[in-house]
Design a protein around this motif. Structure first.
Motif, short mmCIF file in Angstrom:
data_model
loop_
_atom_site.label_atom_id
_atom_site.label_comp_id
_atom_site.label_asym_id
_atom_site.label_seq_id
_atom_site.Cartn_x
_atom_site.Cartn_y
_atom_site.Cartn_z
N LYS A 1 0.86 -1.18 0.00
CA LYS A 1 0.00 0.00 0.00
C LYS A 1 0.89 1.23 0.00
N LEU A 2 0.64 2.13 -0.96
CA LEU A 2 1.47 3.31 -1.09
C LEU A 2 1.10 4.36 -0.06
N GLN A 3 1.81 5.48 -0.09
CA GLN A 3 1.73 6.44 1.00
C GLN A 3 0.54 7.39 0.92
N ASP A 4 -0.40 7.13 -0.01
CA ASP A 4 -1.70 7.80 0.05
C ASP A 4 -2.70 6.97 0.83
N ASP A 5 -2.23 5.78 1.31
CA ASP A 5 -3.07 4.84 2.06
C ASP A 5 -4.25 4.33 1.26
N LYS A 6 -4.17 4.43 -0.07
CA LYS A 6 -5.25 3.92 -0.92
C LYS A 6 -4.70 3.02 -2.02
N THR A 7 -3.74 3.53 -2.77
CA THR A 7 -3.19 2.79 -3.90
C THR A 7 -2.45 1.54 -3.42
N SER B 1 5.70 5.33 -4.50
CA SER B 1 4.69 6.38 -4.35
C SER B 1 4.98 7.53 -5.29
N HIS C 1 4.06 6.91 -8.79
CA HIS C 1 2.62 6.93 -9.03
C HIS C 1 1.99 8.28 -8.71
N ILE D 1 2.31 10.22 -6.11
CA ILE D 1 1.99 10.47 -4.70
C ILE D 1 3.23 11.07 -4.03
N THR D 2 3.06 12.18 -3.36
CA THR D 2 4.20 12.81 -2.70
C THR D 2 4.74 11.90 -1.60
N LYS E 1 6.64 10.51 1.71
CA LYS E 1 6.90 11.06 3.03
C LYS E 1 8.41 11.10 3.28
#
Length: 494
Positions: free
Chosen positions: A300-306, A355, A358, A360-361, A363
């Motif tokens: 799970k990527l760092q947007d907690d969705k993808t 992330s 894809h 996603i910024t 962390k």
């Protein structure tokens, strides 16, 4: 000219290494910034390669391959792969299956006729490949590294002494990671091919794919651009303990570069090394999501969705930590080779890199609480150190990494320094913070054992097995300790 398909694959893969990805510069800069942040916190020191279906986006070295001479890490620096070696061992085994020289349901006694019959008749080739053999893991045996790991061994002698123990469970019924199983696979390869394991992997994989910077790491060999291995202590980097490379053998003795591992990654999308149907068995998850030399698990990527479906494996050996993450659906790959034992950070770093790929910024990394506390390790009693941990966790929980590995590493730091009672206090704090983690009770049991308190060692080893049944180190420790003189306590002392 007639092109051999394997040679054609190798040539195309080499070309891919050097074809720039259009419009990748801003993305490469973002990826580079993230890795640099980890490096500046001393959480990564090594080489990185990131690619997608179009080609390589980032390929760079960070820090030193040799601190004494300040020789920099580069994309062609050679690192010990540790357990990332297992995927190559599995590939050679499956090639021999494809050739009819082995069968996946062959019992171990057929593959190695001198192996003990009572257990070898129940263990199959498949059980060795997917860690369901029940054969105890030799690296988990108490005192193994201190007493054995510096000594050279012949394959047959090592098998007899360290890979022929009583089974911990019925083969196929459970998963228990076993370097012993992959050591045995190396012995099987040698018997089936009539060549050494090193020769078999070299000829069957490395030579075919043009992986010219890969091989079996022999300590005596003068190997150009080989990285030295280090560990990070409070006072700075130190040289990692010596390890004779006959010990990891087919479970972890190969070396490579990020560039060569990229060739390997691309080759796995074709069928030049292995027929497609058989190759798919490598990537079919069994117990604990482990295939043959690979773990198949979501990330799970760092947007907690993808969420991405990854094929991955990690490695850790004296001074080196390695990780390869493949995303077959999008042909993305992240390869991380570190020579400062920072395996605790590689998955987090890879997650940030994916992330960013894809959109996603990612962390920014946080300093570990272990390193923060280590700065006062010799200046304050352990009670003050624990009080500071509690204060920082209460007031600045987001500013530091408080994961369970942090305190566990600190506890072992005390243990190695001979400060056993301090180690016990730190491990007790860790099981208080993470009461559902069996490995932490195993560590606490080890500290009690070092202190001579066998009863509390038993209590905590039993708690470890309650949370993680058949944990090899706990099983072996309890076997060595023997039965308690009196009825054991029912609750672990944290």
């Amino acid at each position: 000219m007639n092109w051999n398909p394997v040679r054609l694959l190798s040539v195309l893969a080499v070309l891919l290494l050097f074809v720039p990805v259009a419009g990748a510069a801003p993305k490469a800069q973002e990826l580079d910034r993230l890795v640099t942040q980890y490096h500046q916190l001393r959480q990564f020191n090594g080489a990185v390669l990131v690619a997608n279906e179009k080609g390589v986006i980032l390929k760079k070295g960070y820090g030193f391959a040799n601190f004494e001479w300040q020789a920099p890490n580069t994309p062609d620096t050679k690192f010990r792969l540790a357990s990332v070696s297992k995927q190559f061992t599995a590939m050679v085994v499956l090639q021999l299956v494809a050739e009819g020289k082995l069968q996946l349901d062959d019992p171990l006694v057929k593959l190695l006729p001198d192996y003990r019959k009572d257990t070898g008749s129940r263990v199959t080739l498949t059980h060795l490949l997917n860690h369901t053999s029940g054969i105890p893991n030799y690296t988990s045996a108490p005192g193994f590294f201190e007493k054995v790991s510096r000594n050279p061994y012949k394959v047959a002698d090592f098998v007899k002494e360290f890979a022929s123990g009583d089974l911990q469970f019925e083969p196929g019924s459970k998963f228990a990671y076993s370097n012993s199983g992959y050591f045995l696979l190396g012995a099987i390869i040698e018997r089936a091919t009539g060549k050494t394991y090193a020769q078999a992997v070299q000829e069957r994989i490395f030579d075919k794919l043009g992986m010219k910077s890969s091989g079996y790491d022999v300590y005596a060999t003068v190997l150009p651009k080989r990285a030295s291995g280090y560990e990070l202590e409070p006072e700075g980097y130190i040289n990692a303990p010596y390890l004779d490379m006959s010990i990891p053998y087919a479970a972890g003795s190969l070396y490579s570069t990020v560039e060569d591992l990229y060739l390997w990654d691309r080759a796995l999308y074709a069928d030049a090394l292995l027929p497609s149907a058989l190759k798919q068995k490598m990537f079919t998850p069994g117990l604990e999501k482990y295939g043959f030399g690979w773990t198949i698990e979501p990330m799970k990527l760092q947007d907690d969705k993808t969420e991405l479906a990854t094929v991955t494996h990690s490695g850790g050996i004296n001074g080196f930590s390695t990780r390869i993450f493949r995303i077959p659906a999008s042909r993305e790959v992240v390869i991380l080779l570190d020579n400062t034992s920072r395996g605790d950070r590689l998955k987090e770093l890879a997650n940030g890199l994916f992330s960013a790929l894809h959109g996603i910024t990612p962390k920014a990394p946080r300093p570990g609480i272990r390193e923060t506390l280590s700065q006062t390790l010799d200046k304050a009693p352990v009670a003050d150190l624990i009080a500071r941990y509690r204060d920082l966790k209460a007031k600045k929980a987001d500013a530091y990494d408080f994961s369970e590995q942090q305190l566990n590493g600190l506890g072992y730091q005390f243990l190695r320094a001979g400060r056993v009672t301090d180690a016990i206090e730190v491990f007790k704090l860790n099981v208080e913070m993470f009461p559902k983690n069996g490995n932490l009770y195993d560590s606490l049991g080890e500290a009690y054992l070092a202190h001579g308190d066998k009863e509390q060692a038993r209590v905590n080893y039993r708690k470890a097995l309650e949370l993680e049944p058949n944990m090899p180190s706990a099983v072996e420790a309890l076997k060595t300790l023997g039965p308690a003189a009196t009825a054991p306590a029912t609750k672990a002392v944290p």
